[in-house]
Motif scaffolding. Structure first.
Motif, PDB file in Angstrom:
ATOM      1  N   GLU B   6     -48.374 -41.520  75.179  1.00 23.79           N
ATOM      2  CA  GLU B   6     -49.562 -41.961  74.431  1.00 23.79           C
ATOM      3  C   GLU B   6     -49.291 -43.277  73.701  1.00 23.79           C
ATOM      4  O   GLU B   6     -50.196 -44.062  73.478  1.00 23.79           O
ATOM      5  CB  GLU B   6     -49.961 -40.879  73.410  1.00 23.79           C
ATOM      6  CG  GLU B   6     -50.296 -39.533  74.017  1.00 23.79           C
ATOM      7  CD  GLU B   6     -51.772 -39.392  74.331  1.00 23.79           C
ATOM      8  OE1 GLU B   6     -52.551 -40.145  73.744  1.00 23.79           O
ATOM      9  OE2 GLU B   6     -52.123 -38.539  75.160  1.00 23.79           O
ATOM     10  N   ASP B   7     -48.020 -43.484  73.332  1.00 22.39           N
ATOM     11  CA  ASP B   7     -47.671 -44.730  72.645  1.00 22.39           C
ATOM     12  C   ASP B   7     -47.870 -45.951  73.538  1.00 22.39           C
ATOM     13  O   ASP B   7     -47.972 -47.080  73.064  1.00 22.39           O
ATOM     14  CB  ASP B   7     -46.208 -44.694  72.189  1.00 22.39           C
ATOM     15  CG  ASP B   7     -46.006 -43.746  71.014  1.00 22.39           C
ATOM     16  OD1 ASP B   7     -47.018 -43.387  70.376  1.00 22.39           O
ATOM     17  OD2 ASP B   7     -44.854 -43.357  70.765  1.00 22.39           O
ATOM     18  N   MET B   8     -47.875 -45.705  74.831  1.00 25.21           N
ATOM     19  CA  MET B   8     -47.975 -46.840  75.752  1.00 25.21           C
ATOM     20  C   MET B   8     -49.423 -47.251  76.019  1.00 25.21           C
ATOM     21  O   MET B   8     -49.655 -48.287  76.641  1.00 25.21           O
ATOM     22  CB  MET B   8     -47.313 -46.486  77.082  1.00 25.21           C
ATOM     23  CG  MET B   8     -45.818 -46.317  77.003  1.00 25.21           C
ATOM     24  SD  MET B   8     -45.174 -46.270  78.682  1.00 25.21           S
ATOM     25  CE  MET B   8     -43.601 -45.457  78.412  1.00 25.21           C
ATOM     26  N   LEU B   9     -50.379 -46.459  75.575  1.00 23.55           N
ATOM     27  CA  LEU B   9     -51.785 -46.774  75.897  1.00 23.55           C
ATOM     28  C   LEU B   9     -52.192 -48.180  75.445  1.00 23.55           C
ATOM     29  O   LEU B   9     -52.790 -48.929  76.224  1.00 23.55           O
ATOM     30  CB  LEU B   9     -52.719 -45.720  75.291  1.00 23.55           C
ATOM     31  CG  LEU B   9     -52.599 -44.298  75.874  1.00 23.55           C
ATOM     32  CD1 LEU B   9     -53.579 -43.358  75.179  1.00 23.55           C
ATOM     33  CD2 LEU B   9     -52.858 -44.302  77.370  1.00 23.55           C
ATOM     34  N   PRO B  10     -51.897 -48.577  74.191  1.00 21.29           N
ATOM     35  CA  PRO B  10     -52.309 -49.934  73.802  1.00 21.29           C
ATOM     36  C   PRO B  10     -51.608 -51.023  74.610  1.00 21.29           C
ATOM     37  O   PRO B  10     -52.206 -52.054  74.911  1.00 21.29           O
ATOM     38  CB  PRO B  10     -51.928 -50.017  72.321  1.00 21.29           C
ATOM     39  CG  PRO B  10     -51.089 -48.842  72.026  1.00 21.29           C
ATOM     40  CD  PRO B  10     -51.358 -47.812  73.062  1.00 21.29           C
ATOM     41  N   LEU B  11     -50.358 -50.772  74.970  1.00 20.30           N
ATOM     42  CA  LEU B  11     -49.651 -51.776  75.779  1.00 20.30           C
ATOM     43  C   LEU B  11     -50.212 -51.823  77.189  1.00 20.30           C
ATOM     44  O   LEU B  11     -50.245 -52.883  77.829  1.00 20.30           O
ATOM     45  CB  LEU B  11     -48.146 -51.474  75.818  1.00 20.30           C
ATOM     46  CG  LEU B  11     -47.306 -51.827  74.585  1.00 20.30           C
ATOM     47  CD1 LEU B  11     -47.542 -53.268  74.180  1.00 20.30           C
ATOM     48  CD2 LEU B  11     -47.578 -50.928  73.415  1.00 20.30           C
ATOM     49  N   LEU B  14     -53.228 -53.982  77.037  1.00 21.40           N
ATOM     50  CA  LEU B  14     -52.886 -55.407  76.894  1.00 21.40           C
ATOM     51  C   LEU B  14     -52.174 -55.960  78.126  1.00 21.40           C
ATOM     52  O   LEU B  14     -51.874 -57.144  78.197  1.00 21.40           O
ATOM     53  CB  LEU B  14     -51.987 -55.599  75.666  1.00 21.40           C
ATOM     54  CG  LEU B  14     -52.664 -55.390  74.309  1.00 21.40           C
ATOM     55  CD1 LEU B  14     -51.625 -55.215  73.212  1.00 21.40           C
ATOM     56  CD2 LEU B  14     -53.588 -56.560  73.992  1.00 21.40           C
ATOM     57  N   GLY B  15     -51.892 -55.104  79.101  1.00 15.88           N
ATOM     58  CA  GLY B  15     -51.208 -55.560  80.309  1.00 15.88           C
ATOM     59  C   GLY B  15     -49.727 -55.803  80.089  1.00 15.88           C
ATOM     60  O   GLY B  15     -49.133 -56.654  80.753  1.00 15.88           O
ATOM     61  N   ALA B  16     -49.115 -55.059  79.153  1.00 16.67           N
ATOM     62  CA  ALA B  16     -47.717 -55.341  78.795  1.00 16.67           C
ATOM     63  C   ALA B  16     -46.760 -54.247  79.263  1.00 16.67           C
ATOM     64  O   ALA B  16     -45.706 -54.059  78.676  1.00 16.67           O
ATOM     65  CB  ALA B  16     -47.604 -55.516  77.276  1.00 16.67           C
ATOM     66  N   LEU B  17     -47.139 -53.566  80.344  1.00 20.48           N
ATOM     67  CA  LEU B  17     -46.254 -52.544  80.898  1.00 20.48           C
ATOM     68  C   LEU B  17     -45.749 -52.966  82.271  1.00 20.48           C
ATOM     69  O   LEU B  17     -46.377 -53.784  82.959  1.00 20.48           O
ATOM     70  CB  LEU B  17     -47.004 -51.215  81.030  1.00 20.48           C
ATOM     71  CG  LEU B  17     -47.507 -50.554  79.736  1.00 20.48           C
ATOM     72  CD1 LEU B  17     -48.168 -49.231  80.058  1.00 20.48           C
ATOM     73  CD2 LEU B  17     -46.363 -50.353  78.743  1.00 20.48           C
ATOM     74  N   GLU B  21     -44.418 -48.131  84.604  1.00 23.75           N
ATOM     75  CA  GLU B  21     -45.014 -47.594  83.378  1.00 23.75           C
ATOM     76  C   GLU B  21     -46.528 -47.483  83.510  1.00 23.75           C
ATOM     77  O   GLU B  21     -47.138 -46.510  83.040  1.00 23.75           O
ATOM     78  CB  GLU B  21     -44.649 -48.495  82.193  1.00 23.75           C
ATOM     79  CG  GLU B  21     -43.173 -48.419  81.815  1.00 23.75           C
ATOM     80  CD  GLU B  21     -42.747 -49.537  80.871  1.00 23.75           C
ATOM     81  OE1 GLU B  21     -41.681 -49.384  80.242  1.00 23.75           O
ATOM     82  OE2 GLU B  21     -43.463 -50.565  80.764  1.00 23.75           O
ATOM     83  N   LEU B  42     -59.421 -48.857  73.564  1.00 22.15           N
ATOM     84  CA  LEU B  42     -58.385 -49.897  73.474  1.00 22.15           C
ATOM     85  C   LEU B  42     -58.675 -51.026  74.466  1.00 22.15           C
ATOM     86  O   LEU B  42     -58.466 -52.203  74.162  1.00 22.15           O
ATOM     87  CB  LEU B  42     -57.007 -49.280  73.762  1.00 22.15           C
ATOM     88  CG  LEU B  42     -56.494 -48.295  72.707  1.00 22.15           C
ATOM     89  CD1 LEU B  42     -55.286 -47.526  73.235  1.00 22.15           C
ATOM     90  CD2 LEU B  42     -56.124 -49.042  71.422  1.00 22.15           C
ATOM     91  N   ALA B  46     -58.997 -55.072  73.850  1.00 22.08           N
ATOM     92  CA  ALA B  46     -58.184 -56.029  74.609  1.00 22.08           C
ATOM     93  C   ALA B  46     -59.067 -56.972  75.418  1.00 22.08           C
ATOM     94  O   ALA B  46     -58.803 -58.178  75.497  1.00 22.08           O
ATOM     95  CB  ALA B  46     -57.220 -55.277  75.524  1.00 22.08           C
TER      96      ALA B  46
END
Lengths: 187, 259
Positions: B6-11, B14-17, B21, B42, B46
């Protein structure tokens, strides 16, 4: 949007049926906005020009996948251009961040009404961004315009990965809340 | 791999995975409606970031190359992965389609050759025209500003980087726009620009780019996100050619707007 000329939905429908003039109209309406985003990420005109060309090529070749209920045509084009620009940024590994990933340029406006509308939205987003805590804004910019991955952001800013996660989440939530407070129309 | 996905949802938004991932997040979201709902919010935030980029006209060649490609490759492309044409374009400029026949290529090259010079001249003229229009708009804005009853004039002084520089910002106290007039600035090397910033609560917001003339003069129509009178200060820094979203170079001018 403009009261004159076909709507975006109409243009996209004609695009899906292979109407070249519809593509020209869509290009004239939004190419400058797409170029602005690509140039901000890439920082050089030539690759940004190529991203614009590729974005509209994909719009042409995949117009039947566009769903109006999921967002405006410009948001769809932005999504394509952002993906292409970030992809290109990551391929240019030797010249990634540090030279200048966050760039802008003096405006060259063509359609006055469209430009005025874009200026309103830009002002709303910039105002919302300016309300964010600097560390949250930094994470959003490094990710969205800089093309850095979460791990690269952590390395660049010298912060733990968990902090990057938190700042990204808070940043996006606060940005959205600030935009809602300004009556920003999400598309 | 024990990270909370769930911590990765904002990333993700933003296209930062990484690709791996991203795939993990997508599988998670497909199986979790609540996560999907949060991701959609989110993604809205973005997606709005794209609107922060100022519009810039693409080259005339870009439009022409697109139309050539469409005519060369047919009405609609089949649903297959496209070779990212821009990768080639970075090296070669205008592109011709894969399916174009040699004779078409010759015709296209000849046609291009005959119009290329004209197009380049048109491009130059267009750039000149844009600059002249920008200057005209600045001057018109000065005239409009001086007719306002609540005009403010903010003095900006050179810092130790450019001690000889000084200028003034003229603006309506209740408006979003103003004009900055500066003199004594050093002309910059190619690849750099002066960028103005409006500062409030210690946070700078971009306010426009400008160059100094050979005799050190610079003008800028300042466009503020908020009412100008609400900012604390105006600053000018040296930035890379297309500007930055936060100051990265030396501050050369600074002036207090209020307080």
């Amino acid at each position: 949007m403009s009261d004159e000329g076909p709507s975006d939905v109409e243009l996209m429908r004609r695009l899906a049926s292979g109407d070249e003039r519809a593509l020209q109209s869509l290009y004239d309406r939004y190419a400058s906005a797409v170029m602005g985003l690509a140039l901000k990420i890439l920082g050089e005109r030539e690759p940004a020009d190529d991203v614009v060309q590729e974005t509209f090529w994909r719009a042409w070749s995949r117009a039947d996948t566009y769903q109006a209920e999921r967002g405006a045509a410009l948001s769809w084009l932005f999504g394509i251009a952002h993906h292409l620009s970030i992809d290109l940024t990551r391929r240019r590994a030797s010249d990634r961040y540090g030279t200048n990933p966050l760039k802008s340029n003096p405006e060259d406006q063509k359609d006055v009404e469209e430009a005025a509308w874009a200026a309103v939205r830009r002002r709303q987003v910039q105002a919302a961004l300016s309300e964010l805590a600097p560390d949250q804004r930094q994470v959003l910019e490094l990710a969205y315009f800089g093309g850095l991955t979460r791990r690269e952001i952590a390395e660049t800013t010298g912060t733990p990965l968990g902090t990057v996660h938190t700042r990204a989440r808070l940043g996006l939530r606060n940005l959205r809340a600030a935009l809602l407070a300004k009556d920003f129309e999400f598309e | 791999m024990d990270e909370n996905i769930e911590d990765m949802l904002p990333l993700y938004a933003l296209g930062a995975l990484s690709d791996e991932e991203r795939a993990r997040v997508e599988r998670h979201v497909e199986a979790n409606p609540k996560a999907k709902e949060e991701l959609e919010e989110l993604l809205e935030g973005a997606g709005a970031l794209a609107y922060a980029a100022p519009a810039v006209a693409p080259s005339l060649q870009s439009r022409q190359a697109l139309m050539q490609r469409i005519r060369a490759e047919g009405k609609r492309a089949p649903d297959k992965p496209q070779t990212p044409r821009w990768k080639i374009g970075v090296l070669s400029g205008a592109l011709l389609g894969r399916g174009v026949a040699a004779i078409s290529l010759v015709v296209a090259v000849v046609s291009l050759g005959t119009v290329l010079a004209t197009r380049n001249e048109l491009g130059d003229l267009r750039a000149d025209n844009v600059e002249l229009l920008r200057q005209l708009q600045d001057h018109q804005q000065v005239l409009r500003l001086f007719s306002q009853p609540n005009l403010i004039s903010v003095e900006v002084a050179g810092t130790e980087e450019e001690p000889q520089a000084h200028g003034r910002l003229f603006a309506g106290l209740d408006g979003h726009t103003g004009v900055l007039l500066v003199e004594g600035l050093s002309p910059l090397q190619a690849g750099s620009t002066y960028q103005a910033w409006l500062i409030r609560g210690g946070t700078p917001s971009p306010a426009g780019l400008f160059q100094a003339s050979a005799d050190g003069l610079g003008t800028l129509s300042v466009e503020a996100a908020d009412i100008l009178g609400r900012y604390d200060a105006l600053a000018v820094s040296v930035e890379p050619e297309f500007g930055s979203l936060l100051p990265t170079g030396p501050i050369v001018l600074l002036g207090a707007i209020s307080g």
